[in-house]
Design a protein around this motif. Structure first.
Motif, PDB file in Angstrom:
ATOM      1  N   ILE A  57     -11.726  35.232 -15.424  1.00  0.00           N
ATOM      2  CA  ILE A  57     -11.107  34.106 -16.114  1.00  0.00           C
ATOM      3  C   ILE A  57     -10.420  33.249 -15.058  1.00  0.00           C
ATOM      4  CG2 ILE A  57      -9.513  33.360 -17.904  1.00  0.00           C
ATOM      5  CD1 ILE A  57     -11.885  34.935 -18.954  1.00  0.00           C
ATOM      6  N   ALA A  58     -10.802  31.992 -14.973  1.00  0.00           N
ATOM      7  CA  ALA A  58     -10.192  31.063 -14.015  1.00  0.00           C
ATOM      8  C   ALA A  58      -9.853  29.769 -14.738  1.00  0.00           C
ATOM      9  CB  ALA A  58     -11.138  30.789 -12.845  1.00  0.00           C
ATOM     10  N   LYS A  59      -8.790  29.149 -14.326  1.00  0.00           N
ATOM     11  CA  LYS A  59      -8.325  27.930 -14.987  1.00  0.00           C
ATOM     12  C   LYS A  59      -8.717  26.711 -14.167  1.00  0.00           C
ATOM     13  CE  LYS A  59      -4.243  25.655 -16.907  1.00  0.00           C
ATOM     14  NZ  LYS A  59      -2.779  25.721 -17.095  1.00  0.00           N
ATOM     15  N   ARG A  60      -9.487  25.826 -14.803  1.00  0.00           N
ATOM     16  CA  ARG A  60      -9.845  24.571 -14.131  1.00  0.00           C
ATOM     17  C   ARG A  60      -8.621  23.667 -14.114  1.00  0.00           C
ATOM     18  NH1 ARG A  60     -14.259  21.363 -12.996  1.00  0.00           N
ATOM     19  NH2 ARG A  60     -15.721  22.910 -13.824  1.00  0.00           N
ATOM     20  N   VAL A  61      -8.242  23.223 -12.911  1.00  0.00           N
ATOM     21  CA  VAL A  61      -7.067  22.359 -12.784  1.00  0.00           C
ATOM     22  C   VAL A  61      -7.410  20.998 -12.200  1.00  0.00           C
ATOM     23  CG1 VAL A  61      -5.442  24.266 -12.582  1.00  0.00           C
ATOM     24  CG2 VAL A  61      -6.533  23.364 -10.512  1.00  0.00           C
ATOM     25  N   VAL A  62      -8.649  20.814 -11.707  1.00  0.00           N
ATOM     26  CA  VAL A  62      -9.038  19.534 -11.105  1.00  0.00           C
ATOM     27  C   VAL A  62     -10.482  19.240 -11.454  1.00  0.00           C
ATOM     28  CG1 VAL A  62      -9.446  18.263  -8.964  1.00  0.00           C
ATOM     29  CG2 VAL A  62      -7.428  19.727  -9.169  1.00  0.00           C
ATOM     30  N   THR A  63     -10.742  18.015 -11.887  1.00  0.00           N
ATOM     31  CA  THR A  63     -12.108  17.502 -11.996  1.00  0.00           C
ATOM     32  C   THR A  63     -12.079  16.082 -11.477  1.00  0.00           C
ATOM     33  OG1 THR A  63     -12.622  18.844 -13.921  1.00  0.00           O
ATOM     34  CG2 THR A  63     -14.033  16.947 -13.513  1.00  0.00           C
ATOM     35  N   THR A  64     -12.842  15.826 -10.429  1.00  0.00           N
ATOM     36  CA  THR A  64     -12.863  14.500  -9.825  1.00  0.00           C
ATOM     37  C   THR A  64     -14.299  14.055  -9.644  1.00  0.00           C
ATOM     38  OG1 THR A  64     -10.851  15.023  -8.603  1.00  0.00           O
ATOM     39  CG2 THR A  64     -12.089  13.102  -7.872  1.00  0.00           C
ATOM     40  N   THR A  65     -14.596  12.832  -9.988  1.00  0.00           N
ATOM     41  CA  THR A  65     -15.921  12.271  -9.745  1.00  0.00           C
ATOM     42  C   THR A  65     -15.783  11.019  -8.901  1.00  0.00           C
ATOM     43  OG1 THR A  65     -15.783  11.096 -11.852  1.00  0.00           O
ATOM     44  CG2 THR A  65     -16.959  13.186 -11.831  1.00  0.00           C
ATOM     45  N   ALA A  66     -16.837  10.718  -8.134  1.00  0.00           N
ATOM     46  CA  ALA A  66     -16.751   9.642  -7.158  1.00  0.00           C
ATOM     47  C   ALA A  66     -16.845   8.267  -7.797  1.00  0.00           C
ATOM     48  CB  ALA A  66     -17.855   9.796  -6.117  1.00  0.00           C
ATOM     49  N   ARG A  67     -17.632   8.112  -8.805  1.00  0.00           N
ATOM     50  CA  ARG A  67     -17.837   6.790  -9.373  1.00  0.00           C
ATOM     51  C   ARG A  67     -18.123   6.922 -10.870  1.00  0.00           C
ATOM     52  NH1 ARG A  67     -22.323   7.981  -6.194  1.00  0.00           N
ATOM     53  NH2 ARG A  67     -24.280   8.263  -7.335  1.00  0.00           N
ATOM     54  N   GLU A  68     -17.985   5.803 -11.547  1.00  0.00           N
ATOM     55  CA  GLU A  68     -18.257   5.801 -12.977  1.00  0.00           C
ATOM     56  C   GLU A  68     -19.741   6.029 -13.231  1.00  0.00           C
ATOM     57  OE1 GLU A  68     -16.836   2.251 -14.690  1.00  0.00           O
ATOM     58  OE2 GLU A  68     -14.737   2.603 -14.160  1.00  0.00           O
ATOM     59  N   GLY A  69     -20.032   6.556 -14.401  1.00  0.00           N
ATOM     60  CA  GLY A  69     -21.417   6.781 -14.766  1.00  0.00           C
ATOM     61  C   GLY A  69     -21.938   8.146 -14.415  1.00  0.00           C
ATOM     62  N   LEU A  70     -21.071   9.032 -13.915  1.00  0.00           N
ATOM     63  CA  LEU A  70     -21.509  10.379 -13.561  1.00  0.00           C
ATOM     64  C   LEU A  70     -21.324  11.356 -14.710  1.00  0.00           C
ATOM     65  CD1 LEU A  70     -20.430  10.962  -9.862  1.00  0.00           C
ATOM     66  CD2 LEU A  70     -22.667  10.422 -10.783  1.00  0.00           C
ATOM     67  N   GLY A  71     -21.030  10.871 -15.872  1.00  0.00           N
ATOM     68  CA  GLY A  71     -20.832  11.775 -17.000  1.00  0.00           C
ATOM     69  C   GLY A  71     -19.361  12.068 -17.208  1.00  0.00           C
ATOM     70  N   PRO A  72     -19.007  12.651 -18.332  1.00  0.00           N
ATOM     71  CA  PRO A  72     -17.595  12.922 -18.638  1.00  0.00           C
ATOM     72  C   PRO A  72     -17.031  14.020 -17.755  1.00  0.00           C
ATOM     73  CG  PRO A  72     -19.031  13.931 -20.275  1.00  0.00           C
ATOM     74  CD  PRO A  72     -19.921  13.117 -19.391  1.00  0.00           C
TER      75      PRO A  72
END
Length: 685
Positions: A317-332
C-alpha cells in the motif's frame, strides 16, 4: 640588336646610345676587352676602365659561367638572354643593395668584332612578383591552417548563399546526418533538425542574415543512427566589395558538454527545491517540477511506510502524493490516494530489489505488470513510450517510489536519463533524511499531544465538550492542550493551556505541565490562583526554559442546584461566560502573569456564579488572534458569535464557534473546552 652590321654601326652609332635609359656596354675581341659603356651603365655599375678584359673589369659582378656566354655569342652569333639576374651593387649613399637585371648579349659585327651588352633593371617587377607570390603563399597557408582548425574543432562545415540555401556539398554533414547532397542542398538541411528546434533555428539564421552579423546558437540534429545530438551552430557572413556573397558556418557536436551542463543545472535545481520545503509531499512535488518537462512528460510520487514489516507475498500500500504532467492534453491527473500494488507487480519488484525498473515500449502499449490498472490506462491514453520506477532510499530504507514516463515525440528514457534521476535524489539525500527524521519526530510529538487530549470528564449533571484543530498552515505540533477531571470531593476541573514551541520538546513540556497541574490540583483544596503559583514555582526547577499560558477553573456546587466557577488565569485569554439568554461576558477578574516568569507575589483567583443553562468557555489564542489585528477585536468577535449560539446544544455551540471563526482563520492551532450547567439549577449565593 641581334646582329650589329654595316658601316653605320661605327663609333658614332655607339655614341648615340649614351643617353638611353638602358645600360649598354661593348667588348672587343676574343678576350672581350671593354670598349664602351654608356651613362646608364656607369650609373648602375660605376665607372669601369676601358681596354681591360671584362672578366677583370667586372670581376665583382660576373660569375665564371658568364664569360662562357660571351664566347658563345662570338662563336655562333646567337644572342644570349639572362633574365632576372641578381646583382649586388655598392652604392655610395645606401651601401650594398641587391637588384635584378635582364641582360642580352648580341654579336657586334664591325671589325674588330665583339659583344654588345644591354641590361634592363627589372628589380621592381621581380619584387612585385615575389611579393604577390609571397602573399599567395601566405593565403594558401592560412587557408590550410583554417581548414585544419575546422577539421579539429568541428564535425561539419557548410556554405550557403546570401539567402540561406546551401550551395556546396558538405562531406561532414553527410557523414554525421546521413543526408546526401541532394537531400541536403537548398533548405533540405532543415529536415535533419529536431522538430522543436526547426523553427527557432530558421528564425535565428534569418535574423543573422537580416542584420549581417555572425551568430551562434544550439540546436538538436538527427544523426545517422537516428538519435538527436546537441550541436552548436556558428555562422558568419563572407563579404566581397562590402556585399555579403555567402555565409560560412560550422556545426560542432556538444552533446557531452550539454549533458554535463544539464546535469549540473538539474542537480542544483533539485537541491534548491528540496531546501525550500519541510514536508515530503511538498519536497517530492518540487522535485517533480524539476523533472518535468526537462527529462520526462509525466511524474508520480508514492510514499511508502511499513514496507519492511509487510508479510512476504503481501501487496504493498503506497500513497500517491504527486502527479505532474508536462503539458495539457496528456489526460487527467491521477488522484492523490492510497494505491494497492500487487506483490508480483513491477512496482513491488523495484522496491524489493532497491534498484530502478526501466521499460521502453511502443507508444501506448505499456506492460500490464508494472503498475495498477488505473496507471496503465493513463500510460496507454497518453501514448507513453517508456517508464521508470525508481525507489528513493533514505537512511537505508525505501521512503518513496518515483514513476516517470515519456510520451509522444520525446525519445524514450535512456539509461543515462534514469541514472540522472537517481543522482538527483542521491544529491538531496541529506535534505530528505532531515525531513524524514523531522516527520518521525513530529509523529511522536503528535501522538504524545493527542494522548493528552483525552475525552472530557463524565458528569451526571454537567455537560462538557472539547475540540482541537491543528494548525492549517503547516503540519506542526501545537502547544495547545486541554484537560478535564473530577476531584474526590465532586468538583469538576477544567484546564486549558499553551506551551511555547512547535516541536517534540514542546510536546514533552506540555505533558509535564499537564501532569504537574493535575497533581497540584488534586493534592490539596485551594484556590486556582494558588495552584497556578505553585505550578510556576515547580516549573522554575523542572522546566526552567519553558514558558506557558494556562486557565484553570473549578466548577463547584456549594448548595444543591447552585453552581459557581472558581478560576484563575496565567497569561491566557480570559474565559467567557454565556447565559442561556445570550448575555456574554469576559471573566477578567483573575488575571496573572505568564507561567515560567519569576513572580513572587500571590496569584489572584475569582469566583463567578453560574446561572441555570449558562456556558463557560475556555479556549486558546488561535481562536481569537489574527496576524496584524488587535486582540480586542478578536475577543469581541468571539463574544458576538458565542452570544448567537447560546441556545444551541453544547456540541453545536462549539462547532458553530469553530466554523464561524475559521472564516478568518489564524495560522495557529486551536483548542477549546466548554461546560454547561443544568437549566434547572440556580446560581450561587
Amino acid at each position: 640588336m641581334d646582329d650589329a652590321r654595316g658601316e653605320s654601326a661605327g663609333r658614332f652609332a655607339l655614341e648615340a646610345l649614351d643617353s638611353v635609359p638602358v645600360a649598354v656596354a661593348l667588348t672587343i675581341g676574343q678576350d672581350h676587352r671593354l670598349a664602351y659603356t654608356n651613362a646608364a651603365c656607369r650609373a648602375y655599375f660605376g665607372d669601369r676602365p676601358l681596354g681591360e678584359p671584362i672578366s677583370e673589369t667586372f670581376r665583382d659582378l660576373l660569375r665564371p659561367d658568364h664569360v662562357g656566354h660571351f664566347d658563345d655569342v662570338l662563336a655562333t652569333g646567337e644572342p644570349v638572354t639572362l633574365t632576372e639576374t641578381p646583382v649586388t651593387l655598392s652604392l655610395p649613399a645606401a651601401g650594398d643593395e641587391e637588384r635584378f637585371f635582364s641582360f642580352r648579349l648580341s654579336r657586334f659585327a664591325q671589325e674588330p668584332s665583339g659583344v654588345l651588352i644591354t641590361a634592363v633593371d627589372v628589380t621592381g617587377q621581380v619584387t612585385a612578383a615575389r611579393r604577390a607570390s609571397h602573399t599567395a603563399e601566405r593565403l594558401r597557408r592560412i587557408l590550410l591552417r583554417y581548414q585544419s582548425l575546422v577539421q579539429v574543432s568541428t564535425q561539419i562545415a557548410w556554405v550557403t548563399g546570401p539567402t540561406g540555401e546551401t550551395i556546396e556539398p558538405s562531406p561532414g554533414w553527410e557523414r554525421v546526418t546521413g543526408q546526401s547532397w541532394e537531400e541536403f542542398r537548398g533548405t533540405g538541411w532543415t529536415r535533419a533538425l529536431h522538430p522543436d528546434d526547426r523553427e527557432p533555428t530558421i528564425r535565428a539564421f534569418a535574423e543573422a542574415r537580416r542584420w549581417h552579423r555572425p551568430t551562434r546558437y544550439v540546436c538538436r540534429l538527427r544523426t545517422k543512427d537516428g538519435q538527436y545530438h546537441h550541436f552548436e551552430i556558428s555562422s558568419t557572413p563572407v563579404y566581397e566589395n562590402d556585399v555579403v556573397v555567402e555565409w560560412f558556418g560550422t556545426y560542432t557536436d556538444i552533446e557531452e558538454q550539454w549533458q554535463r551542463q544539464r546535469r549540473h543545472a538539474l542537480l542544483d535545481r533539485a537541491a534548491r527545491a528540496a531546501a525550500e520545503h519541510t514536508g515530503l509531499p511538498e519536497t517530492f512535488g518540487a522535485i517533480a517540477d524539476v523533472l518535468v518537462p526537462a527529462l520526462v512528460d509525466g511524474c508520480g510520487m508514492h510514499l511508502l511506510s511499513g514496507f519492511s514489516d509487510r508479510p512476504h507475498g503481501a501487496p504493498v500500500i503506497a500513497k500517491r502524493v504527486v502527479t505532474t504532467t508536462a503539458r495539457e492534453g496528456l489526460g487527467p491527473d491521477l488522484p492523490f490516494r492510497e494505491t494497492r500494488f500487487a506483490a508480483d507487480s513491477g512496482f513491488v519488484r523495484a522496491v524489493e530489489q532497491r534498484r530502478p525498473l526501466h521499460r521502453t515500449f511502443p507508444p501506448g502499449e505499456p506492460p500490464a505488470d508494472l503498475l495498477p490498472e488505473e496507471s496503465t490506462a493513463w500510460l496507454t491514453e497518453v501514448a507513453a513510450n517508456s517508464v521508470v520506477l525508481l525507489p528513493v532510499m533514505v537512511d537505508g530504507a525505501v521512503a518513496a517510489v518515483v514513476s516517470a514516463a515519456t510520451v509522444g515525440d520525446r525519445p524514450p528514457l535512456s539509461p543515462g536519463d534514469v541514472d540522472l534521476i537517481g543522482q538527483m535524489f542521491e544529491h538531496i539525500h541529506d535534505a530528505l533524511s532531515t525531513i524524514v527524521q523531522f516527520q518521525r519526530t513530529q509523529q511522536v510529538a503528535l501522538a504524545l499531544q493527542h494522548s493528552l487530549l483525552s475525552e472530557p470528564a463524565d458528569h451526571a449533571d454537567l455537560q462538557i465538550v472539547a475540540r482541537y484543530l491543528p494548525s492549517p498552515a503547516a503540519a506542526e505540533v501545537g502547544g495547545d492542550w486541554y484537560d478535564s477531571f473530577v476531584l474526590p470531593g465532586g468538583a469538576t476541573v477544567l484546564a486549558i493551556g499553551d506551551v511555547a514551541g512547535h516541536d517534540l520538546e514542546a510536546a514533552v513540556q506540555m505533558s509535564q505541565l499537564r501532569n504537574m497541574l493535575r497533581a497540584l490540583t488534586v493534592d490539596r483544596p485551594c484556590p486556582p490562583g494558588q495552584i497556578l503559583r505553585r505550578l510556576n514555582i515547580a516549573m522554575q526547577s523542572l522546566a526552567p526554559d519553558a514558558t506557558a499560558t494556562c486557565a484553570l477553573a473549578r466548577v463547584e456546587q456549594p448548595q444543591p442546584g447552585r453552581w459557581q466557577l472558581n478560576y484563575a488565569v496565567a497569561g491566557h485569554p480570559p474565559p467567557i461566560l454565556v447565559t442561556r439568554d445570550g448575555d456574554c461576558r469576559l471573566l477578567e477578574e483573575a488575571a496573572n502573569p505568564l507561567l515560567g516568569v519569576v513572580f513572587d507575589q500571590p496569584y489572584d483567583s475569582a469566583v463567578e456564579p453560574l446561572p441555570p443553562g449558562s456556558t463557560v468557555l475556555l479556549y486558546t489564542d488561535g481562536l481569537v488572534e489574527r496576524p496584524g489585528e488587535d486582540l480586542g477585536r478578536g475577543l469581541e468577535r468571539l463574544r458576538e458569535q458565542a452570544s448567537a449560539f447560546a441556545r444551541r446544544p453544547l456540541d453545536g455551540f462549539c462547532d458553530g464557534l469553530l466554523n464561524s471563526l475559521l472564516a478568518t482563520t489564524s495560522t495557529d492551532d486551536i483548542a477549546l473546552i466548554a461546560l454547561r450547567v443544568p437549566t434547572g439549577s440556580t446560581s450561587g449565593p
